[in-house]
Design an enzyme around this catalytic site. Sequence first.
Site, PDB file in Angstrom:
ATOM      1  N   TYR A 153      -1.613  13.902  -4.882  1.00 50.97           N
ATOM      2  CA  TYR A 153      -2.270  13.084  -3.558  1.00 50.97           C
ATOM      3  C   TYR A 153      -3.737  13.496  -3.862  1.00 50.97           C
ATOM      4  O   TYR A 153      -4.807  12.609  -3.531  1.00 50.97           O
ATOM      5  CB  TYR A 153      -1.594  13.622  -2.154  1.00 50.97           C
ATOM      6  CG  TYR A 153      -2.370  12.974  -1.026  1.00 50.97           C
ATOM      7  CD1 TYR A 153      -1.990  11.696  -0.534  1.00 50.97           C
ATOM      8  CD2 TYR A 153      -3.235  13.718  -0.413  1.00 50.97           C
ATOM      9  CE1 TYR A 153      -2.483  11.076   0.420  1.00 50.97           C
ATOM     10  CE2 TYR A 153      -3.794  13.079   0.707  1.00 50.97           C
ATOM     11  CZ  TYR A 153      -3.596  11.775   1.339  1.00 50.97           C
ATOM     12  OH  TYR A 153      -4.107  11.096   2.387  1.00 50.97           O
ATOM     13  N   LYS A 157      -6.866  10.930  -4.612  1.00 50.19           N
ATOM     14  CA  LYS A 157      -8.006  10.610  -3.567  1.00 50.19           C
ATOM     15  C   LYS A 157      -9.122  10.894  -3.972  1.00 50.19           C
ATOM     16  O   LYS A 157     -10.207  10.200  -3.708  1.00 50.19           O
ATOM     17  CB  LYS A 157      -7.729  11.749  -2.188  1.00 50.19           C
ATOM     18  CG  LYS A 157      -6.627  11.099  -1.436  1.00 50.19           C
ATOM     19  CD  LYS A 157      -6.673   9.537  -1.008  1.00 50.19           C
ATOM     20  CE  LYS A 157      -5.430   9.239  -0.063  1.00 50.19           C
ATOM     21  NZ  LYS A 157      -5.664   7.673   0.417  1.00 50.19           N
TER      22      LYS A 157
HETATM   23  N1  NAD Z   1      -3.428  10.573   8.908  1.00 53.09           N
HETATM   24  C1  NAD Z   1      -4.166  11.581   8.054  1.00 53.09           C
HETATM   25  O1  NAD Z   1      -4.278  12.935   8.725  1.00 53.09           O
HETATM   26  C2  NAD Z   1      -4.784  11.408   6.812  1.00 53.09           C
HETATM   27  C3  NAD Z   1      -5.783  12.033   6.326  1.00 53.09           C
HETATM   28  C4  NAD Z   1      -6.601  11.828   5.280  1.00 53.09           C
HETATM   29  C5  NAD Z   1      -6.366  10.634   4.572  1.00 53.09           C
HETATM   30  N2  NAD Z   1      -5.380   9.617   5.138  1.00 53.09           N
HETATM   31  C6  NAD Z   1      -5.294   8.317   4.402  1.00 53.09           C
HETATM   32  O2  NAD Z   1      -5.446   7.362   5.257  1.00 53.09           O
HETATM   33  C7  NAD Z   1      -4.707   6.318   4.991  1.00 53.09           C
HETATM   34  C8  NAD Z   1      -3.828   5.700   6.063  1.00 53.09           C
HETATM   35  O3  NAD Z   1      -2.926   6.794   6.389  1.00 53.09           O
HETATM   36  P1  NAD Z   1      -2.251   6.902   7.789  1.00 53.09           P
HETATM   37  O4  NAD Z   1      -2.181   8.454   8.147  1.00 53.09           O
HETATM   38  O5  NAD Z   1      -2.502   5.909   8.571  1.00 53.09           O
HETATM   39  O6  NAD Z   1      -0.650   6.597   7.335  1.00 53.09           O
HETATM   40  P2  NAD Z   1       0.527   5.863   7.668  1.00 53.09           P
HETATM   41  O7  NAD Z   1       1.573   6.326   7.174  1.00 53.09           O
HETATM   42  O8  NAD Z   1       0.500   6.017   9.291  1.00 53.09           O
HETATM   43  O9  NAD Z   1       0.093   4.400   7.435  1.00 53.09           O
HETATM   44  C9  NAD Z   1      -0.010   4.029   6.241  1.00 53.09           C
HETATM   45  C10 NAD Z   1       0.441   2.591   6.079  1.00 53.09           C
HETATM   46  O10 NAD Z   1       0.277   2.090   4.705  1.00 53.09           O
HETATM   47  C11 NAD Z   1       1.654   1.444   4.353  1.00 53.09           C
HETATM   48  N3  NAD Z   1       1.801   1.291   2.870  1.00 53.09           N
HETATM   49  C12 NAD Z   1       2.281   2.468   2.041  1.00 53.09           C
HETATM   50  N4  NAD Z   1       2.595   2.035   0.991  1.00 53.09           N
HETATM   51  C13 NAD Z   1       2.073   0.763   0.808  1.00 53.09           C
HETATM   52  C14 NAD Z   1       1.992  -0.122   0.046  1.00 53.09           C
HETATM   53  N5  NAD Z   1       2.532   0.181  -1.487  1.00 53.09           N
HETATM   54  N6  NAD Z   1       1.534  -1.397  -0.033  1.00 53.09           N
HETATM   55  C15 NAD Z   1       1.131  -1.877   1.176  1.00 53.09           C
HETATM   56  N7  NAD Z   1       1.372  -1.021   2.190  1.00 53.09           N
HETATM   57  C16 NAD Z   1       1.802   0.352   1.832  1.00 53.09           C
HETATM   58  C17 NAD Z   1       2.760   1.717   5.127  1.00 53.09           C
HETATM   59  O11 NAD Z   1       3.781   0.810   5.360  1.00 53.09           O
HETATM   60  C18 NAD Z   1       1.741   2.371   6.418  1.00 53.09           C
HETATM   61  O12 NAD Z   1       2.204   1.132   7.442  1.00 53.09           O
HETATM   62  C19 NAD Z   1      -4.057   6.616   3.692  1.00 53.09           C
HETATM   63  O13 NAD Z   1      -4.738   6.359   2.741  1.00 53.09           O
HETATM   64  C20 NAD Z   1      -3.893   8.232   3.838  1.00 53.09           C
HETATM   65  O14 NAD Z   1      -3.714   8.778   2.584  1.00 53.09           O
HETATM   66  C21 NAD Z   1      -4.883  10.007   6.183  1.00 53.09           C
END
Ligand code: NAD
Length: 262
Positions: A153, A157
């Site tokens: 991951y 990123k």
């Molecule tokens: N939540 C956190 O603390 C956090 C921190 C840093 C980065 N992020 C990043 O933010 C972004 C969103 O994360 P989140 O926390 O909202 O996650 P989440 O799991 O709540 O939402 C992610 C969404 O992406 C969709 N998804 C997954 N694989 C997919 C694919 N192959 N094709 C299309 N859609 C797909 C899922 O179905 C889901 O609806 C991600 O890239 C994550 O790495 C999140």
Amino acid sequence: MRTNQARRVVVTGAADGIGLACCETLRREGWNVVMVDIDGERLAERASRLGAPHHVVDVTDADALSALADALEHRDPELGPIEGLVNSAGIVQKPLPPEHLPLAEYDRVIAVDQRGTYLSCVAFGRHMAARRRGSIVNIASITGMRSVPLHAYGPAKAAVIATGECLAAEWGPSGVRVNTVSPGYTFTERVRQRVETGERALEHMTGTSALGRVVQPSEIADAVSFLLSNRSSAITGINIPVDCGWLLAPSWSTYGGLRHPV
Ligand SMILES: NC(=O)c1ccc[n+]([C@@H]2O[C@H](COP(=O)([O-])OP(=O)(O)OC[C@H]3O[C@@H](n4cnc5c(N)ncnc54)[C@H](O)[C@@H]3O)[C@@H](O)[C@H]2O)c1
């Protein structure tokens, strides 16, 4: 110049978390939002609540992304071209040592988070470059900027941040801006569930940030909205951490940690 009222934006990962928060904020600000996600059931429910068009696409599928971008470009011309793209689709991994991290899990994280972000940028960005107008925001992570025990991951990123710089230089002369937002620990529904089940400890996420709290999804959406809009018209190729000061706090541990008010 077209206002946000008439502009269309595609959001991947739109069915949940940060992607969904971006859809809600952008919709409120007058964008025509097109929601994309792999989870058809959740996407349909959320899209109907927002009254937004939606498409079930796996971002690892280059042909499906291309076909969607082509279709949106030519269908409903009165809605205008796609002028914004937010790539929020992503998955995380378990914090396993490399000796125990299954290669299939490593490959899937790279495929969705790194390659999927790139594929989506190319599918939609090539139309923007041809029209000489557009703004792309990719969601990376603070784990792409510091070492953590997420061996697929974190590097994926970091690659998203580097990809943003490469594409910003590539498409800048064509009038397309590409920027990155790197969220810190963000209190999405999924994170809330992990805290409730004891899988994650809230104090581990809040204790090492200057502001002493986690980020709200709407706070990520506000940064995304700024980078998509004309308010950031001179900004391209940057990475904005939205992390409540997580990146700067841990190095204070050498001096006994952050000084809390008495
Ligand atoms: N939540 C956190 O603390 C956090 C921190 C840093 C980065 N992020 C990043 O933010 C972004 C969103 O994360 P989140 O926390 O909202 O996650 P989440 O799991 O709540 O939402 C992610 C969404 O992406 C969709 N998804 C997954 N694989 C997919 C694919 N192959 N094709 C299309 N859609 C797909 C899922 O179905 C889901 O609806 C991600 O890239 C994550 O790495 C999140």
